[in-house]
Write an enzyme that holds these catalytic residues in place. Structure first.
Site, PDB file in Angstrom:
ATOM      1  CE1 TYR A 288       0.291   1.913   4.234  1.00  0.00           C
ATOM      2  CE2 TYR A 288       0.704  -0.420   4.570  1.00  0.00           C
ATOM      3  CZ  TYR A 288       0.776   0.892   5.020  1.00  0.00           C
ATOM      4  OH  TYR A 288       1.334   1.169   6.240  1.00  0.00           O
ATOM      5  CB  CYS A 289       1.436   4.106  -1.683  1.00  0.00           C
ATOM      6  SG  CYS A 289       0.266   4.129  -3.051  1.00  0.00           S
ATOM      7  CB  VAL A 290      -1.164   8.162  -0.157  1.00  0.00           C
ATOM      8  CG1 VAL A 290      -2.375   9.053   0.103  1.00  0.00           C
ATOM      9  CG2 VAL A 290      -0.067   8.472   0.843  1.00  0.00           C
TER      10      VAL A 290
END
Length: 120
Positions: free
Chosen positions: A69-71
């Site tokens: 995941y990231c933003v």
């Protein structure tokens, strides 16, 4: 048989897996300062730009499930491609990435301290 490598995992599914003690390796591919500000408990931080050169830091077999995941999901998608090109066969993204996690008011860690959210 394992779930298809490209099927996203929803935040709710991840929480259920964590609570059942069946959590995949969770990989946060944001920059270190973003990770320190807040992240999902138990996540390993390797910025997407460093993933190719630091893959050994994952320390897991190539058939282990990895959720990235990231933003927003853009960097996670790049990281997913990198992991798959390195032979990780069960890598997938967290559906909606951290934005979806926050929208569901799920717990985050801030500077090493669990933030308000759901408790166990």
């Amino acid at each position: 048989m394992a779930i298809a490598a490209d099927a996203p995992l929803s935040p709710t599914q991840l929480v259920e897996r964590q609570q059942a003690g069946q959590a995949p390796l969770l990989l946060d591919v944001r920059h270190t300062d973003e990770y320190r500000a807040d992240h999902i408990a138990g996540a390993l931080n390797i910025p997407v730009e460093e993933l190719g050169s630091r893959a050994g830091a994952l320390g897991v077999p190539h058939d282990r499930e990895i959720v990235v995941y990231c933003v927003s999901g853009r960097r996670a998608a790049r990281a997913l491609e990198t992991l798959q090109s390195m032979g990780y066969s069960h890598a997938r993204v967290l559906d909606g990435s951290l934005n979806a996690w926050r929208d569901q008011h799920l717990p985050l860690v801030h500077d090493g301290v669990a933030a308000a959210g759901q408790s166990h």
